[in-house]
Write a protein that holds these residues in place. Structure first.
Motif, PDB file in Angstrom:
ATOM      1  N   HIS A  47      47.374  51.554  34.553  1.00 31.89           N
ATOM      2  CA  HIS A  47      45.968  51.151  34.505  1.00 31.89           C
ATOM      3  C   HIS A  47      45.730  49.829  35.225  1.00 31.89           C
ATOM      4  O   HIS A  47      44.570  49.419  35.385  1.00 31.89           O
ATOM      5  N   MET A  50      42.927  47.007  34.341  1.00 27.05           N
ATOM      6  CA  MET A  50      41.847  47.557  33.511  1.00 27.05           C
ATOM      7  C   MET A  50      42.197  47.417  32.024  1.00 27.05           C
ATOM      8  O   MET A  50      42.447  48.389  31.322  1.00 27.05           O
ATOM      9  N   TYR A 218      40.415  51.940  42.916  1.00 25.34           N
ATOM     10  CA  TYR A 218      40.759  50.838  42.013  1.00 25.34           C
ATOM     11  C   TYR A 218      40.848  49.513  42.768  1.00 25.34           C
ATOM     12  O   TYR A 218      40.287  48.495  42.337  1.00 25.34           O
ATOM     13  N   GLU A 222      37.891  47.762  40.990  1.00 23.48           N
ATOM     14  CA  GLU A 222      38.340  47.164  39.736  1.00 23.48           C
ATOM     15  C   GLU A 222      39.225  45.936  39.925  1.00 23.48           C
ATOM     16  O   GLU A 222      39.229  45.042  39.080  1.00 23.48           O
ATOM     17  N   HIS A 223      39.980  45.901  41.003  1.00 25.82           N
ATOM     18  CA  HIS A 223      40.945  44.821  41.230  1.00 25.82           C
ATOM     19  C   HIS A 223      40.222  43.546  41.664  1.00 25.82           C
ATOM     20  O   HIS A 223      39.410  43.566  42.581  1.00 25.82           O
ATOM     21  N   HIS A 224      40.544  42.426  41.022  1.00 28.43           N
ATOM     22  CA  HIS A 224      39.803  41.182  41.252  1.00 28.43           C
ATOM     23  C   HIS A 224      40.424  40.282  42.317  1.00 28.43           C
ATOM     24  O   HIS A 224      39.693  39.586  43.026  1.00 28.43           O
ATOM     25  N   ILE A 298      30.347  44.718  41.388  1.00 22.57           N
ATOM     26  CA  ILE A 298      31.584  44.086  41.826  1.00 22.57           C
ATOM     27  C   ILE A 298      31.343  42.677  42.354  1.00 22.57           C
ATOM     28  O   ILE A 298      32.285  41.901  42.507  1.00 22.57           O
TER      29      ILE A 298
END
Length: 364
Positions: A47, A50, A218, A222-224, A298
């Motif tokens: 994950h 997340m 992702y 989602e990835h910062h 985002i």
């Protein structure tokens, strides 16, 4: 609708009236394998960042873990089948590729509105208790939708339908009603593995097994932090999500764009955006352009990071100035991506940036 129609038939009719293309019923405990599969996936660290998936894993593992009173599940799907080839911009490196699902209105809002309307109608008709969910709650929509018969999970793990391909937004209604289950859909993938082969980063490393840490969706959403260098070339010109594993599925030939909910019709400015235009946006311009879009969540910095990676992959000297604008960014992730992109553009980059009085670093 005939006066003697069953409650299930009436629910289906109301769902269709509200814009849902698929509707099915299951018991609340109909997907017992989903919980153990989730825990195994989390234990392997697939994950990535997340953490929200791990934080409420017990509730996510089964509907009754979230709401013990739930007796039945109504699984619903809204079609967003595209009218054009999602891979059409693969050969246009100076344009950004936005995932089909994000080119129109925010699906969270559209699906939630439909679910709330259905829920109000159902509560008025039956007096039942119910809860509605779209993506942001700890609910495993795909296994539940499969258990309710509206499709099956393909080897890419997304829901597949013989009528709608893999272009469905899912919503779940949990209710205290005892509804007649439809039965789970059977798997129709057979020996096909096109989705696995199509994945640019090898994120689908076995049927139904996704390593989010390698997935372009992702990485771009989602990835910062900085995107790992090993995946940057494979990202190409994808700036928000990736449709490759979905687009190659043979079942999509049955999906009709005319059945797509109008809320998801693509916005002209998001179908084939120019990287140069996107890289010129400040935070205010970003918020204005992406108002009402799922992309807005985002934030400016991640979008600039994504666009800079795409610019670095483009080989387009026309993006020299656009990249140079971000070399001294106050955001370290944006500045690093700009430095990497600068190192990938043609040798004329130094001269192009020197004319703007901007220095060039070297990315490793």
């Amino acid at each position: 609708m005939p006066s003697d129609a069953s409650l299930e038939e009436r629910i289906r009719s109301k769902a269709a009236e509200l814009g849902f293309a698929a509707c099915g019923f299951a018991r609340a405990d109909a997907a017992p394998e989903a919980g153990p599969g989730l825990r195994e996936w989390l234990a392997e660290g697939r994950h990535g960042e997340m953490a929200w998936m791990e934080a409420r894993a017990d509730e996510r593992a089964s509907p009754n873990g979230l709401w013990p009173e739930a007796r039945s599940i109504i699984a619903l799907g809204m079609s967003y089948a595209p009218a054009t080839d999602p891979l059409a911009l693969a050969g246009a490196p100076s344009l950004g590729r936005v995932s089909v699902y994000a080119q129109g209105g925010d699906y969270h809002k559209a699906v939630k509105q439909g679910l709330k309307a259905l829920g109000r109608w159902l509560a008025d008709e039956t007096g039942c208790e119910l809860k509605v969910f779209v993506d942001t709650a700890p609910v495993m929509e795909k296994p539940l939708a499969a258990a309710a018969g509206i499709g099956w999970q393909g080897k890419h793990s997304n829901l597949l339908s013989r009528e709608h391909g893999n272009w469905l937004f899912l919503g779940i209604v949990m209710t205290t009603l005892d509804l007649t289950p439809d039965g789970a859909a059977s798997d129709h993938c057979g020996s096909c593995s096109r989705c696995m082969t199509a994945c640019p980063t090898g994120a689908i490393d076995a049927p139904h097994r996704i390593d989010a840490r390698r997935c372009i969706s992702y990485l771009t959403i989602e990835h910062h932090g900085p995107i790992p260098v090993e995946f940057r070339a494979a990202i190409g010109n994808r700036i928000y999500g990736c449709d490759d594993c979905l687009a190659v599925c043979p079942w999509n030939r049955f999906a009709e764009a005319g059945r797509a909910n109008r809320a998801f019709l693509p916005r002209r400015e998001l179908v084939a955006p120019r990287l140069a235009d996107l890289l010129a946006l400040d935070d205010g311009g970003f918020r204005q352009l992406f108002a009402g879009s799922p992309i807005k969540r985002i934030g400016w910095a991640r979008m600039m990071r994504n666009c800079l990676i795409a610019a670095g992959n483009s080989g387009d000297p026309g993006l020299i100035a656009a990249v140079g604008r971000h070399l001294a960014s106050a955001d370290p992730v944006v500045a690093e991506a700009a430095t990497w992109a600068a190192s990938r553009l043609p040798a004329s980059l130094d001269r192009g940036l020197a004319g703007d009085g901007v220095g060039v670093g070297t990315a490793r």
